[in-house]
Design a protein around this motif. Structure first.
Motif, PDB file in Angstrom:
ATOM      1  N   PHE A  91       0.840  -1.184   0.000  1.00 28.58           N
ATOM      2  CA  PHE A  91       0.000   0.000   0.000  1.00 28.58           C
ATOM      3  C   PHE A  91       0.873   1.230   0.000  1.00 28.58           C
ATOM      4  CE2 PHE A  91      -4.317   1.326   0.457  1.00 28.58           C
ATOM      5  CZ  PHE A  91      -4.228   2.611   0.971  1.00 28.58           C
ATOM      6  N   SER A  92       0.601   2.155  -0.875  1.00 27.43           N
ATOM      7  CA  SER A  92       1.356   3.398  -0.932  1.00 27.43           C
ATOM      8  C   SER A  92       0.964   4.303   0.236  1.00 27.43           C
ATOM      9  CB  SER A  92       1.070   4.118  -2.248  1.00 27.43           C
ATOM     10  OG  SER A  92       1.633   5.413  -2.217  1.00 27.43           O
ATOM     11  N   LEU A  93       1.950   4.939   0.825  1.00 24.90           N
ATOM     12  CA  LEU A  93       1.691   5.913   1.882  1.00 24.90           C
ATOM     13  C   LEU A  93       1.640   7.329   1.325  1.00 24.90           C
ATOM     14  CD1 LEU A  93       3.817   4.479   4.817  1.00 24.90           C
ATOM     15  CD2 LEU A  93       1.359   4.337   4.472  1.00 24.90           C
ATOM     16  N   ALA A  94       1.577   7.463   0.001  1.00 26.31           N
ATOM     17  CA  ALA A  94       1.457   8.787  -0.606  1.00 26.31           C
ATOM     18  C   ALA A  94       0.203   9.461  -0.077  1.00 26.31           C
ATOM     19  CB  ALA A  94       1.404   8.667  -2.126  1.00 26.31           C
ATOM     20  N   GLY A  95       0.345  10.660   0.404  1.00 30.01           N
ATOM     21  CA  GLY A  95      -0.789  11.402   0.941  1.00 30.01           C
ATOM     22  C   GLY A  95      -1.070  11.125   2.402  1.00 30.01           C
ATOM     23  N   ASN A  96      -0.364  10.176   3.004  1.00 27.45           N
ATOM     24  CA  ASN A  96      -0.572   9.870   4.421  1.00 27.45           C
ATOM     25  C   ASN A  96       0.364  10.751   5.242  1.00 27.45           C
ATOM     26  OD1 ASN A  96      -0.012   8.540   7.055  1.00 27.45           O
ATOM     27  ND2 ASN A  96      -1.446   7.017   6.287  1.00 27.45           N
ATOM     28  N   GLY A  97      -0.206  11.592   6.097  1.00 22.48           N
ATOM     29  CA  GLY A  97       0.581  12.515   6.905  1.00 22.48           C
ATOM     30  C   GLY A  97       1.127  11.916   8.181  1.00 22.48           C
ATOM     31  N   MET A  98       0.499  10.874   8.698  1.00 24.99           N
ATOM     32  CA  MET A  98       0.953  10.292   9.963  1.00 24.99           C
ATOM     33  C   MET A  98       2.160   9.377   9.778  1.00 24.99           C
ATOM     34  SD  MET A  98      -2.495   9.434  12.057  1.00 24.99           S
ATOM     35  CE  MET A  98      -3.443  10.724  12.815  1.00 24.99           C
ATOM     36  N   GLU A 137      -2.817  -1.627  11.297  1.00 24.08           N
ATOM     37  CA  GLU A 137      -3.598  -0.459  10.905  1.00 24.08           C
ATOM     38  C   GLU A 137      -2.628   0.635  10.496  1.00 24.08           C
ATOM     39  OE1 GLU A 137      -6.561   3.059  12.434  1.00 24.08           O
ATOM     40  OE2 GLU A 137      -5.645   1.749  13.922  1.00 24.08           O
ATOM     41  N   VAL A 138      -2.994   1.373   9.451  1.00 19.59           N
ATOM     42  CA  VAL A 138      -2.255   2.558   9.037  1.00 19.59           C
ATOM     43  C   VAL A 138      -3.222   3.734   9.189  1.00 19.59           C
ATOM     44  CG1 VAL A 138      -0.952   3.692   7.199  1.00 19.59           C
ATOM     45  CG2 VAL A 138      -0.909   1.196   7.396  1.00 19.59           C
ATOM     46  N   PRO A 139      -3.094   4.478  10.288  1.00 19.24           N
ATOM     47  CA  PRO A 139      -4.010   5.592  10.517  1.00 19.24           C
ATOM     48  C   PRO A 139      -3.604   6.830   9.713  1.00 19.24           C
ATOM     49  CG  PRO A 139      -2.471   5.439  12.339  1.00 19.24           C
ATOM     50  CD  PRO A 139      -2.167   4.286  11.401  1.00 19.24           C
ATOM     51  N   ASP A 140      -4.542   7.717   9.529  1.00 14.35           N
ATOM     52  CA  ASP A 140      -4.268   9.041   8.975  1.00 14.35           C
ATOM     53  C   ASP A 140      -5.481   9.921   9.221  1.00 14.35           C
ATOM     54  OD1 ASP A 140      -2.683  10.998   7.849  1.00 14.35           O
ATOM     55  OD2 ASP A 140      -3.274  10.545   5.800  1.00 14.35           O
ATOM     56  N   SER A 141      -5.271  11.206   9.085  1.00 12.08           N
ATOM     57  CA  SER A 141      -6.332  12.189   9.286  1.00 12.08           C
ATOM     58  C   SER A 141      -6.366  13.138   8.104  1.00 12.08           C
ATOM     59  CB  SER A 141      -6.065  12.984  10.571  1.00 12.08           C
ATOM     60  OG  SER A 141      -7.018  14.005  10.726  1.00 12.08           O
ATOM     61  N   PHE A 146      -4.249  17.264  13.272  1.00 12.14           N
ATOM     62  CA  PHE A 146      -5.308  16.492  13.923  1.00 12.14           C
ATOM     63  C   PHE A 146      -5.237  16.610  15.442  1.00 12.14           C
ATOM     64  CE2 PHE A 146      -1.823  13.528  13.950  1.00 12.14           C
ATOM     65  CZ  PHE A 146      -1.972  12.810  15.123  1.00 12.14           C
ATOM     66  N   VAL A 147      -4.078  16.925  15.985  1.00 14.18           N
ATOM     67  CA  VAL A 147      -3.926  17.049  17.435  1.00 14.18           C
ATOM     68  C   VAL A 147      -4.819  18.170  17.976  1.00 14.18           C
ATOM     69  CG1 VAL A 147      -2.257  17.647  19.261  1.00 14.18           C
ATOM     70  CG2 VAL A 147      -1.612  16.064  17.437  1.00 14.18           C
ATOM     71  N   LYS A 148      -5.059  19.180  17.169  1.00 11.72           N
ATOM     72  CA  LYS A 148      -5.862  20.330  17.608  1.00 11.72           C
ATOM     73  C   LYS A 148      -7.290  20.299  17.073  1.00 11.72           C
ATOM     74  CE  LYS A 148      -1.855  23.253  18.200  1.00 11.72           C
ATOM     75  NZ  LYS A 148      -1.130  24.430  17.744  1.00 11.72           N
ATOM     76  N   ALA A 149      -7.669  19.259  16.343  1.00  9.21           N
ATOM     77  CA  ALA A 149      -8.995  19.206  15.708  1.00  9.21           C
ATOM     78  C   ALA A 149     -10.126  19.044  16.718  1.00  9.21           C
ATOM     79  CB  ALA A 149      -9.050  18.089  14.678  1.00  9.21           C
ATOM     80  N   ALA A 161      -9.132   6.388  10.900  1.00 12.27           N
ATOM     81  CA  ALA A 161      -9.056   5.111  10.173  1.00 12.27           C
ATOM     82  C   ALA A 161      -8.661   5.413   8.729  1.00 12.27           C
ATOM     83  CB  ALA A 161     -10.395   4.384  10.218  1.00 12.27           C
ATOM     84  N   TRP A 162      -7.659   4.720   8.205  1.00 14.23           N
ATOM     85  CA  TRP A 162      -7.217   4.944   6.823  1.00 14.23           C
ATOM     86  C   TRP A 162      -7.088   3.635   6.073  1.00 14.23           C
ATOM     87  CZ3 TRP A 162      -2.210   5.208   4.035  1.00 14.23           C
ATOM     88  CH2 TRP A 162      -2.294   5.984   2.860  1.00 14.23           C
TER      89      TRP A 162
END
Length: 174
Positions: A91-98, A137-141, A146-149, A161-162
């Motif tokens: 799975f590509s992590l392109a676009g995943n910030g976490m 699991e590969v999380p992302d927001s 996201f810490v301040k969301a 969930a990603w």
């Protein structure tokens, strides 16, 4: 939030997810104010994404994790059928910030635990578990920070969930 705003918020998040766009937050008129409103937005994601709900994930299970994102307890997210990858998977992590992967325990339930007014006991929950499996699991927001969301927006964002990989030959999560 009325139903139209709930669906519009889910579409906004899904479009951001699909376009790998990070956002500062949901627009004010689509921003959930309570955890109930955040979960209502999340509950629209399967429909908006054209996917089915195949399971649940729990985020912020530790006190440290809860303090890190400023929530009072664990948060539930939906595992979408289109985001579950069969094992072995690439799975590509392109676009995943976490850019993290988390080892998880996945529970396949042998029976449904229906909502009720009293909490289930540990023994009742364990009796409903069919099997236990390792998973990743590969999380992302969608949120740039996201810490301040806040809890309601994180819930709306599917509790980060990603992607999810059950460790089995089937793509069916637990």
């Amino acid at each position: 939030m009325d139903s139209a705003h709930t669906v519009a918020a889910a579409r906004f998040l899904w479009d951001s997810w699909q376009g790998s766009r990070k956002i500062g937050g949901l627009p004010d008129h689509l921003r959930p104010a309570t955890e109930e409103e955040g979960f209502a937005v999340q509950s629209q994601l399967p429909s908006v994404a054209g996917a089915s709900r195949v399971g649940w994930k729990i985020a912020a299970t530790s006190t440290a994790g809860q303090q890190h994102i400023g929530v009072p307890g664990p948060l539930v997210g939906t595992l979408l059928s289109t985001r579950v990858k069969p094992s072995p998977a690439r799975f590509s992590l392109a676009g995943n910030g976490m850019l993290v992967m988390e080892a998880e325990f996945a529970f396949r339930m042998g029976r449904t635990l229906a909502p009720r007014s009293s909490e289930y006991t540990v023994d009742e929950v364990l009796a409903a578990v069919e099997s236990l499996h390792p998973a990743i699991e590969v999380p992302d927001s969608r949120y740039a920070d996201f810490v301040k969301a806040g809890g309601p927006q994180i819930l709306a964002d599917n509790a980060c969930a990603w992607a999810y990989w059950p460790h089995s030959t089937s793509a069916s999560p637990c």
